[in-house]
Each structure stands twice: as C-alpha cells, then as structure tokens.
Scaffold this motif. Structure first.
Motif, mmCIF file in Angstrom:
data_model
loop_
_atom_site.group_PDB
_atom_site.id
_atom_site.type_symbol
_atom_site.label_atom_id
_atom_site.label_comp_id
_atom_site.label_asym_id
_atom_site.label_seq_id
_atom_site.Cartn_x
_atom_site.Cartn_y
_atom_site.Cartn_z
ATOM 1 N N VAL A 110 -8.909 0.837 -11.948
ATOM 2 C CA VAL A 110 -9.455 2.183 -12.176
ATOM 3 C C VAL A 110 -8.702 2.929 -13.270
ATOM 4 N N CYS A 111 -7.806 2.251 -13.984
ATOM 5 C CA CYS A 111 -6.931 2.941 -14.935
ATOM 6 C C CYS A 111 -6.623 2.060 -16.143
ATOM 7 N N VAL A 112 -6.428 2.722 -17.274
ATOM 8 C CA VAL A 112 -5.901 2.092 -18.490
ATOM 9 C C VAL A 112 -4.683 2.894 -18.921
ATOM 10 N N GLU A 113 -3.563 2.234 -19.145
ATOM 11 C CA GLU A 113 -2.370 2.937 -19.605
ATOM 12 C C GLU A 113 -2.489 3.199 -21.105
ATOM 13 N N VAL A 114 -2.182 4.438 -21.522
ATOM 14 C CA VAL A 114 -2.308 4.792 -22.941
ATOM 15 C C VAL A 114 -0.961 5.117 -23.579
ATOM 16 N N GLY A 115 0.030 5.429 -22.764
ATOM 17 C CA GLY A 115 1.367 5.755 -23.261
ATOM 18 C C GLY A 115 2.358 5.571 -22.134
ATOM 19 N N ARG A 116 3.651 5.635 -22.476
ATOM 20 C CA ARG A 116 4.669 5.392 -21.448
ATOM 21 C C ARG A 116 5.901 6.228 -21.756
ATOM 22 N N CYS B 275 -15.762 4.309 -8.250
ATOM 23 C CA CYS B 275 -16.719 4.794 -7.246
ATOM 24 C C CYS B 275 -16.540 4.051 -5.925
ATOM 25 N N GLU B 276 -16.205 2.761 -5.989
ATOM 26 C CA GLU B 276 -15.895 2.002 -4.776
ATOM 27 C C GLU B 276 -14.672 2.574 -4.076
ATOM 28 N N VAL B 277 -13.641 2.898 -4.865
ATOM 29 C CA VAL B 277 -12.420 3.469 -4.294
ATOM 30 C C VAL B 277 -12.702 4.834 -3.684
ATOM 31 N N ARG B 278 -13.503 5.646 -4.359
ATOM 32 C CA ARG B 278 -13.901 6.949 -3.803
ATOM 33 C C ARG B 278 -14.543 6.772 -2.427
ATOM 34 N N ASP B 279 -15.409 5.781 -2.297
ATOM 35 C CA ASP B 279 -16.081 5.547 -1.013
ATOM 36 C C ASP B 279 -15.102 5.046 0.047
ATOM 37 N N MET B 280 -14.112 4.245 -0.358
ATOM 38 C CA MET B 280 -13.061 3.803 0.576
ATOM 39 C C MET B 280 -12.308 4.999 1.140
ATOM 40 N N ILE B 281 -12.002 5.954 0.269
ATOM 41 C CA ILE B 281 -11.256 7.140 0.688
ATOM 42 C C ILE B 281 -12.089 7.974 1.659
ATOM 43 N N LYS B 282 -13.370 8.156 1.347
ATOM 44 C CA LYS B 282 -14.255 8.903 2.242
ATOM 45 C C LYS B 282 -14.319 8.244 3.613
ATOM 46 N N LYS B 283 -14.399 6.925 3.626
ATOM 47 C CA LYS B 283 -14.463 6.192 4.888
ATOM 48 C C LYS B 283 -13.159 6.325 5.665
#
Length: 510
Positions: A408-414, A447-455
C-alpha cells in the motif's frame, strides 16, 4: 450509578502523537457502560484536552504537577510539539520525575474511594516504570503503545541490540527478529546510527523497553490481520498476551478540536476538494513535529508542478528552523509559486495544521505523501488512501517497510536531510496516482486493508472482529485479577496482585 463503575486510569506521554491515540482509546472505553475513565496529564496538556473533548464526554481530566523550567527546558513547555529536536532527550529524561507524583495520585485515588483501587492503569510506552507502582495497590497495569507492532518491534530490537555496530556492512539483520529481513543504515536515525549505547537517551530507551516485560499486558494500536509479524515478536519476547485493539482513532470532529487553532477551516478544505475529480488529489503532510530540508521543499514544489496533480500541502518551515514559526513562502518556495498555484486552482498551501481525517476521507483524495507516523498511517488506511512514505524519525522507517510489504506504499525519501530530485519525486507521484499497473494494484490493495480494519473493529454480538475481541479479553483479564484480589483480600495499598493472578502467563488466552 457512577460509583458502581470500574475506574480506568490513563496517562500518555506528553506529545501529540501519543495523546491522540490515548484520547481515542479513552473515548472508546467511556462508551462501555461499566467503566469510567480518569485521564491524567500535565497542566498545559489538560488545558488543551478540555477543549478537545466532546461536550457529552464523561472522561475525568486530572492534572499532575510538572514545571518544565525545573529541568532546563523552556518555560511553559507542555509537550514535544513546541520543542527543538535537540531538547527532546532532555524532555524524555524530565518525564521520569512524574513517577513519584503519579504514585501519590494513585494512592490518593485509592483512599478517596474507600481503599477500592482503580481496576486498571493504562500507561504510555515511555512510562513502563508504572509496573513498579501498580502492584503496590493491587492494580492491573497495561502499557498502551500508540504505534504499530512491526514498527516498534524493529525499534525495540535495534535499540536493545545495536546490531549495526557489529558489522562493517551497510546492511544487517536483527538478531532476535530475523523474520524482519534486512535493514540498511539509512533506515536508522542519526542518533541511533552514532550511539554506543551509553548516552542518556540510549539508556532511557533501553530501560523503558526492558520495563515492558514487567507490565501485566501490552496493548497495541494496530490490527491483527495487517501486523502479525510485529505482534509475534512481542508475544515471543514478552511471553504473555499482546492485544491489538486498534485502530484507536479520533473522529474528524474531535480531531479538529484537538488540532491547532491556526490552520485552515474544514469547510474551506471540503469546498476546494468538492471541485476536484474522483481520486485526483495528493495530500501532503509530515505531521506536527517533522519537516524536510529547504532544498527538498523546493524539489517537492517543482515535482508537484511537473506531475500536474492537484494537491493539498501542509507546509512547515524546513529542517533547522523553528517548526512552529511562520512558513516563508517567498524564501522556501520557487519565486511566485504560491500565487501561481492559487491562480491555477491546482493546489492548496496550508500553514501548520489541516483537518487530516476529513481530507483523507474525501472522495477526491487518491494518495497521501506522509512521514508515516502511525496515527497518520492508520487514518490513511482506514480511508483506503494509498501512501507515499518519507519517514523522518523514530519507528517511521519501519512503518514504511511494513507498508511496502503489504503493498500500500511507495517510499519516496528517507530521513530529514536526504536529497531527493524533483524529477524522481514527480515520477513516483505519477506511478502511484496514474493508471499504471503499480498504482492500480496499490489502490486495490489499500481498499482490501481498509475492509480488514472495518471488520476488525466490528463489535456486534456474535460477530465481533479481532480488535473488538482483543478489547474484551483485556478488560476481562483486568476484571479477573480484581476478582482474585478480592477473594484473597489484598485490594488496596501494599498488596502485590501479580502473585495472585493466574492468567499472568497468558494461559488460555490468545
């Protein structure tokens, strides 16, 4: 009726990123009819909290004495938000002075209630010293970590083992957490990279982390389904239940009340966002305590123009300047940038604070360029918004590592001072927000992770999610310890309930 309720005492560390999840958890607990919450903090933070609580809240706010000037800190320092980075270590050390006054506060509460101690004390991860206080009064003690399991598993292992000091390579693994795969030295803060383990903040952090082993239980502001590896680390290491009860998040309205008075009104943001197409806006914020270098602010400004995307950018002075001072657009942005962005209608520059929850939950927002503090991560994931990670401090580097693994993420800087070119930033913005294979997959996955959290937070009888069940198990364990203490007649000052609780080793619990 109030007298029949079980009291839960809560005390977070004095930082916005700690107070917010504690307040969210307190509001959750107050909704359970059998419990009353006493929320403890230093005077300046309690003053702020009074205006943050909903009008119908029954949470009792209680001040604990603290004078920042006594510890070499600027007068009227209430929390870390107003401190320069070089004074954070001093502030951490000063928090140790709360131990004796907190003990007295608990003693007073016990005597005021006719020797009936609170059911439970929930302390911040930095206040593991409460494990020495709670047994005196026969009180169940839980540490609430407002961060995620994986991020703090890595943070804990690094500070306890300093594995990077045992190799000449820039890459290394964690001796007690090999499942986390390899790390690079650029994923360490400057302080961690340089420490030999003998400086004051290293000693403070090690003592704090070792203190976790003495608590009755650990609560984590995370969800079992997305954080199994980090939870496994702590369960194995500590040897007793670690309950993921998250996400503990404030509602948009309460979050706005808890935000800064300076900033932008939610109505202004909503009106602007309503004019933008679905999934077309990038939201940019590095939180209340983080910022990037002046050159990176310039590069990011150029990248936003090059990408052609709509954006809301919460701007703060660059690294090396007072983060709470006014943002000088004429000095830190390209010439005429603010006027051009305003005239084009493509961007909204906001100083200091924005209604983050309301922005992230708007249909036009597609991605979030973030420092990846855990509160911000949970808010984004709960809204189904993909993340572009630019970690700055603490465990944020490892939050990004987990989020990339989840997809769910792309790193752009560190880090605060790494240099990121505008063309690289623009390509990554386009990668995430355009109809690329990567962008489409990230949006599907978040969106899958969002639904996991709701559940996970579903609390209907007979159909409870993992976080709701974990909350029940935590409260039941505290009630069981109270029952055993009552049976043995050991309630009140001077008892040592940890010898009495048969569930302390976690038998029969998940």
């Amino acid at each position: 009726m109030a007298e029949s309720k079980q009291r839960i005492v809560m005390i977070p560390f004095m930082a916005q990123g700690h107070i917010i999840p504690f307040l969210a958890l307190a509001l959750q607990l107050q909704q359970r009819k059998d419990y009353m919450v006493t929320f403890v903090n230093t005077p300046l933070n309690i003053q702020e909290l009074r205006s943050s609580l909903p009008q119908d809240s029954s949470i009792h706010l209680l001040e604990i004495p603290f004078n920042s000037s006594d510890y070499g800190l600027p007068p009227n320092t209430g929390n870390t938000d107003s401190l320069p980075y070089d004074l954070i270590a001093t502030f951490l050390q000063s928090s140790l002075a709360l131990k004796p006054v907190f003990r007295k506060l608990i003693s007073d509460l016990v005597h005021e209630s006719c020797c009936q101690p609170p059911l439970c004390i929930i302390t911040d991860m930095f206040f593991s010293w409460c494990a020495e206080i709670a047994p005196e009064f026969g009180i169940f003690h839980a540490i609430f970590c407002g961060g995620g399991g994986y991020g703090f598993a890595c943070f804990s292992s690094l500070w306890l083992n300093l594995p990077h000091r045992n190799t000449d390579s820039e890459e290394f693994t964690l001796p007690d957490f090999p499942e986390a795969s390899k790390f690079h030295v650029t994923q360490l803060t400057e302080l961690l990279r340089k420490t030999d383990g003998k400086d004051s903040i290293s000693v403070f952090l090690r003592n704090m982390l070792v203190g976790w082993y003495n608590a009755d239980r650990i609560l984590m502001n995370t969800v079992e389904e997305i954080d199994k590896l980090g939870l496994m680390y702590f369960r194995k290491k500590i040897g007793r239940p670690v309950w993921p009860i998250g996400p503990a998040l404030l509602s948009a309205r309460t979050r706005a009340r808890a935000g800064k008075e300076t900033g932008i009104a939610p109505e202004v943001c909503k009106k602007w966002l309503d004019t933008k197409p679905l999934n077309s806006v990038l939201y940019i914020s590095f939180g209340s305590q983080n910022t990037v270098s002046a050159s990176n602010i310039m590069q990011l400004a150029m990248a936003l123009v090059a990408s052609g995307k709509n954006f809301i950018w919460v701007v703060r002075p660059p690294f090396g300047f007072d983060i709470n001072s006014e943002f000088k657009a004429k000095e830190w942005l390209p010439e005429g940038y603010e006027e051009r962005i305003k005239d084009s209608g493509r961007g909204l520059l906001v100083q200091k604070w924005a209604p983050q929850v309301e922005i992230l939950s708007h249909r036009s927002v597609s991605a979030f360029l973030s420092h990846c503090g855990w509160n911000s991560v949970l808010e984004a994931l709960s809204c189904g918004v993909a993340i572009m990670g630019w970690p700055q401090a603490a465990e944020q580097f490892y939050n990004v590592k987990l989020l990339e693994e989840i997809g769910v993420c792309v790193e752009v800087g560190r880090g605060k001072t790494c240099e990121v070119r505008h063309d690289v930033l623009a390509r990554k913005i386009e990668l995430v927000m355009n109809e690329t294979e990567k962008g489409i997959e990230m949006r599907r996955r978040v969106c899958e992770v969002r639904d996991m959290i709701k559940k996970a937070i579903k609390a209907e009888e007979g159909c409870k999610g993992s976080s709701a069940k974990a909350m029940d198990e935590f409260l039941n364990a505290a009630l069981l310890m109270r029952k055993e203490s009552n049976k043995m007649g050991t309630n009140g000052e001077g008892s040592n309930s940890k010898q009495l609780c048969p569930c302390r080793d976690g038998a029969g619990e998940q």
